[in-house]
Scaffold this active site. Sequence first.
Site, short mmCIF file in Angstrom:
data_model
loop_
_atom_site.label_atom_id
_atom_site.label_comp_id
_atom_site.label_asym_id
_atom_site.label_seq_id
_atom_site.Cartn_x
_atom_site.Cartn_y
_atom_site.Cartn_z
N HIS A 143 -1.43 1.08 4.18
CA HIS A 143 -0.83 0.41 3.03
C HIS A 143 0.53 0.97 2.69
O HIS A 143 0.98 1.99 3.23
CB HIS A 143 -1.76 0.51 1.82
CG HIS A 143 -2.08 1.93 1.42
ND1 HIS A 143 -1.31 2.64 0.53
CD2 HIS A 143 -3.08 2.75 1.81
CE1 HIS A 143 -1.83 3.85 0.38
NE2 HIS A 143 -2.90 3.94 1.14
N CYS A 179 -6.70 7.51 4.07
CA CYS A 179 -5.94 6.32 4.45
C CYS A 179 -4.54 6.71 4.92
O CYS A 179 -4.12 7.85 4.77
CB CYS A 179 -5.86 5.34 3.28
SG CYS A 179 -7.45 4.56 2.89
#
Length: 448
Positions: free
Chosen positions: A332, A351
């Site tokens: 992201h 992440c």
Amino acid sequence: MEMVGKMSKKSGIVALSRRALLTGAAAAGAAAIAGQAAAQTAIDELITAPRRGNWDDQFDAKASRTTAAVTSNTPMLSANNFIYMQQAITEYQTIVANGGWPQVNPSVKLKIGAVDPSVQQLRQRLMISGDLPRSAGMSNSFDSYVDGAVKRFQARHGLPQDGVLGEFTLKALNVPADTRLMQLNVNQQRLQEIMNKQLERRYVVVNIPAAYVEAVEDDRVALRNTAIVGSITRPSPTLDSKIHEVILNPYWTAPRSIVQKDIMPLMRKDPTYLSRNAIRLIDGNGNEVAPETIDWNAEKAPDLMFRQDPGKINAMSSTKLNFHNAHAVYMHDTPQQGLFNKLMRFESSGCVRVQNVRDLVVWLLKNTPGWSRQEIERVIATRVNTPIALTDEVGVHWVYISAWSSKDNIVQFRDDIYAIDGNAQLALQANIGVETSAGSVEDDILPQ
């Protein structure tokens, strides 16, 4: 280095002395030509003046301003690089057999202009690893050739290319040759396992120790992006999957672990934390629950969804890349772009945050009709949550490769941040506090 690379392909083994001789001869020829061209310039007169002090080596101002290119448009996972890796191992075996390289122990901070006996150790160290040509000679002066060689070394080790022997540059220089050889062997085995898989024509690879992302198409790097990966205590996993969805203006849903460990303590200190950060509480029926009705001093977090609205302060900012995996991780954007400028980019909860992620989104969606760069930017500006299914799914591979080699015998090393290569000296940053404190950023890390 190009000549050495060609000879390595023919013979498999190149003697260190012969490799250094050829490299030195080429560099000496280039320096001679540069010297003739600059002979009439004012800078040349200044450099050759009788009062120039201890600058008793050749000087080439260009070497101080540029760093030999160590990047390549050949993907790190290219099958060709496995061959170069084998060649690098052979060369490092020769270096180890010849006694390795000296330790560099300066009494002063070494950078261009410094004069110290340890510069001779530094010169020898850089010559043996192929970063400094033999023609640069041996002296106590940190001249422009040494400056260029240090920058090349720093580039090969993922360090800031400032030409200064700071803490991490010095630590990397003093990792023994036999330890680097071990690191190459360990990573060759990892590369072999990856090479046994069938990589897609188009794929994205995240190299965790290098903290960067490559977008690869037809065995060529289309994009290379800086990344933030998992911290030592919350590491990013290795995985293989396919990116099937891009979400513009995503909601961020806090994982249960983040709610329990981070949000609960934050709410006890600041009851306005959720509202200030546009985080809503949603029950199992989809109804919003007021934060004032929750006992934030309770031992366990409430059984509610903690969802942040799309927007500039959203933990994922403009974009989320989804792919199926057992670890519930994804890639992201981030509102904290300054983090990409840090040396230690190991700050997430698993992440991966991607710098210039919109460039990657354009590449991912190029075969999905209706999604030009202009349309992507238009939708992002609306702040409306917009999922996009890819017409053709793109492979994604998160790997842990801390040493590799490419053409021209450019051998790259990175910090073994998760300390799994087998030697504590390779985890140069492991003792530094890289874990993000509670309340700092996203799912990965909370907004403040």
